[in-house]
Design an enzyme around this catalytic site. Structure first.
Site, PDB file in Angstrom:
ATOM      1  N   ASP A  16     -25.815 -90.767 -58.196  1.00 16.91           N
ATOM      2  CA  ASP A  16     -24.810 -90.818 -56.807  1.00 16.91           C
ATOM      3  C   ASP A  16     -24.895 -90.274 -56.005  1.00 16.91           C
ATOM      4  O   ASP A  16     -24.956 -88.855 -56.558  1.00 16.91           O
ATOM      5  CB  ASP A  16     -23.838 -91.751 -58.044  1.00 16.91           C
ATOM      6  CG  ASP A  16     -22.635 -91.624 -56.726  1.00 16.91           C
ATOM      7  OD1 ASP A  16     -22.386 -93.628 -56.243  1.00 16.91           O
ATOM      8  OD2 ASP A  16     -21.826 -90.821 -56.515  1.00 16.91           O
ATOM      9  N   HIS A 179     -15.303 -92.165 -56.547  1.00 18.61           N
ATOM     10  CA  HIS A 179     -15.942 -91.234 -55.528  1.00 18.61           C
ATOM     11  C   HIS A 179     -16.200 -90.089 -55.733  1.00 18.61           C
ATOM     12  O   HIS A 179     -17.151 -89.240 -54.694  1.00 18.61           O
ATOM     13  CB  HIS A 179     -15.646 -91.650 -54.510  1.00 18.61           C
ATOM     14  CG  HIS A 179     -15.257 -92.813 -54.410  1.00 18.61           C
ATOM     15  ND1 HIS A 179     -17.053 -93.547 -53.402  1.00 18.61           N
ATOM     16  CD2 HIS A 179     -14.197 -94.042 -53.864  1.00 18.61           C
ATOM     17  CE1 HIS A 179     -16.300 -94.917 -53.250  1.00 18.61           C
ATOM     18  NE2 HIS A 179     -14.832 -95.389 -53.632  1.00 18.61           N
ATOM     19  N   ASP A 184     -19.277 -90.912 -61.274  1.00 19.13           N
ATOM     20  CA  ASP A 184     -19.738 -92.381 -60.360  1.00 19.13           C
ATOM     21  C   ASP A 184     -20.859 -92.311 -61.280  1.00 19.13           C
ATOM     22  O   ASP A 184     -21.456 -93.479 -61.415  1.00 19.13           O
ATOM     23  CB  ASP A 184     -19.632 -92.482 -59.535  1.00 19.13           C
ATOM     24  CG  ASP A 184     -18.251 -92.543 -58.016  1.00 19.13           C
ATOM     25  OD1 ASP A 184     -17.334 -92.719 -59.381  1.00 19.13           O
ATOM     26  OD2 ASP A 184     -18.274 -92.455 -57.223  1.00 19.13           O
TER      27      ASP A 184
END
Length: 205
Positions: A16, A179, A184
């Site tokens: 991510d 986030h 994530d």
């Protein structure tokens, strides 16, 4: 089915990234998180525990940035400019980390494949940064798997209709989506393993 000896053992790496804009170059990757999601060989798929992780916050590479995009990550641009890891150093460290994953827990050699949900945005930044700052990528030019596409194929539904809210019950991880890139990536790794192991029928209620 292909003969077992012809199968290429694969280690799936959930990645991510957070960025301060829509495309790399004019905008910057500001953080990168990754965890081992699982291994796949002739004996089948085995999910990982998500403990093998990598995380860096990166120094921006340009003066251009979108405050709304940066706000998603909660990171501070001034702090990133002052304390963020040099992008070349971050990409070298990430490449070294992925290269170590090529040796699996069973001692065999595995080819790394990046996993994302959805993958295109993260792959765009990651691939661009790796090629720009290290000259190449441990995932090659196409070692990427999109979990959204995987779900659509398993469920037999159009890709455009897929969203986490539309997914079959029991597939979504009991983990927060913060986030923060490492959080994530861990959430995404569990989702990937759940979808991979799902038969698309018996748990579709």
């Amino acid at each position: 089915m292909p003969e077992k000896q012809r199968l290429t053992p694969t280690v799936y790496v959930s990645v991510d990234i957070e960025a301060d804009g829509p495309i790399p170059g004019p905008y910057s990757m500001v953080s990168l998180g990754a965890v081992t999601a699982g291994w796949h060989d002739a004996d089948g798929f085995r999910r990982a525990d998500g403990k093998q992780g990598f995380y860096r916050e990166l120094r921006p590479i340009s003066e251009q940035w979108d405050p709304q995009a940066l706000a998603v990550s909660g990171l501070d641009r001034t702090a990133l400019l002052r304390d963020g890891t040099d992008p070349a150093a971050a990409m070298r460290a990430f490449t070294d980390w992925v290269e170590r994953l090529r040796t699996g827990p069973d001692g065999r050699r595995y080819r790394p494949v990046m996993v994302g949900y959805p993958a295109p945005y993260d792959w765009l930044f990651l691939s661009w940064y790796l090629v720009r700052f290290t000259g190449g990528s441990p995932f090659g030019h196409s070692g990427c798997l999109d979990v959204k596409t995987l779900y659509a194929a398993r469920a037999g539904v159009p890709l455009a209709s897929v969203g986490k809210r539309s997914m079959a019950r029991g597939l979504l991880p009991d983990l927060p989506h913060t986030h923060h890139a490492l959080d994530d990536a861990r959430e995404q790794a569990v989702l990937f393993a759940n979808v991979w192991e799902w038969d698309g029928v018996s748990r579709s209620g």
